[in-house]
Motif scaffolding. Structure first.
Motif: not given
Length: 223
Positions: A61-75
């Motif tokens: 779930a954390a991965v999904i949330m992080l990808e939703y909000k921070l995909a452009e900032d984090l690899n």
């Protein structure tokens, strides 16, 4: 320029309710395999999202949330590392890039509530204060940098901002980190402000004085 500063209220909160809008809930529900939620009211959307999230493993779930909000900032690697770390530590306070702290806080707290405490509980501070000019002229709106330099006079010496950014807070020097330390600043009249930041940076216990005078010097840019 001399200001009269008044701290009217300092609140500690564990979420900023207005951060997530209905459109976020609808899009996130789709990512958590619950499509077609559009049209539900806000409370229902939030309840549905929490139920949908709880069907996933916390790390996933954390991965999904992080990808939703921070995909452009984090690899990819950073996202998966943070998703692991979030279950153990307050990444929203410890991550090296201060500019991401705010978003990480909002993600963390949504997951904290969805999983009833499996994620660490982080806190934010909301200050309601006023900065009244009593000597000098300032036709420009106060910046986050200005605000922190003025708040400096009324904060405890143990405050983390004062300790980590001593030179910028006390000298006539630029303070670019202020843009990320303070998450949100709102005002309708450039006198009365609502300021949101992490409790990590500024807790209500850090406020030593509720009313005081302070001098603001405009930093000298070094070329």
């Amino acid at each position: 320029m001399k200001y009269q500063i008044t701290i009217n209220r300092a609140n500690t909160v564990d979420e900023i309710e207005e951060y997530w809008i209905n459109d976020d809930y609808v899009k996130l529900l789709a990512k958590f395999d619950y499509p077609d939620a559009d049209g539900s009211d806000r409370a229902t959307l939030k309840e549905l999202l929490f139920m949908a999230i709880s069907d996933f493993e916390p790390k996933d779930a954390a991965v999904i949330m992080l990808e939703y909000k921070l995909a452009e900032d984090l690899n990819h690697g950073q996202i998966h590392q943070i998703s692991n770390d979030m279950l153990l530590d307050k990444v929203c306070e410890e991550y090296p890039e201060i500019r991401l702290h705010s978003t990480l806080f909002h993600i963390n707290q949504l997951l904290f509530k969805a999983y009833n405490g499996k994620f660490p509980n982080a806190k934010a501070t909301i200050l309601e204060c006023s900065f009244e000019l009593i000597e000098g002229e300032n036709e420009n709106a106060l910046t986050k940098e200005n605000i922190l330099k003025l708040l400096n006079y009324g904060l405890s010496d143990s405050n983390l901002i004062k300790r980590l950014f001593d030179h910028a807070m006390n000298e006539n020097a630029p303070f670019p980190e202020a843009e990320d330390v303070l998450w949100d600043v709102t005002t309708s009249d450039n006198v009365n402000f609502t300021i949101t930041t992490s409790e990590y940076w500024l807790s209500k216990d850090d406020v030593n004085s509720s009313q005081y005078e302070a001098v603001l010097e405009i930093p000298v840019e070094i070329e």
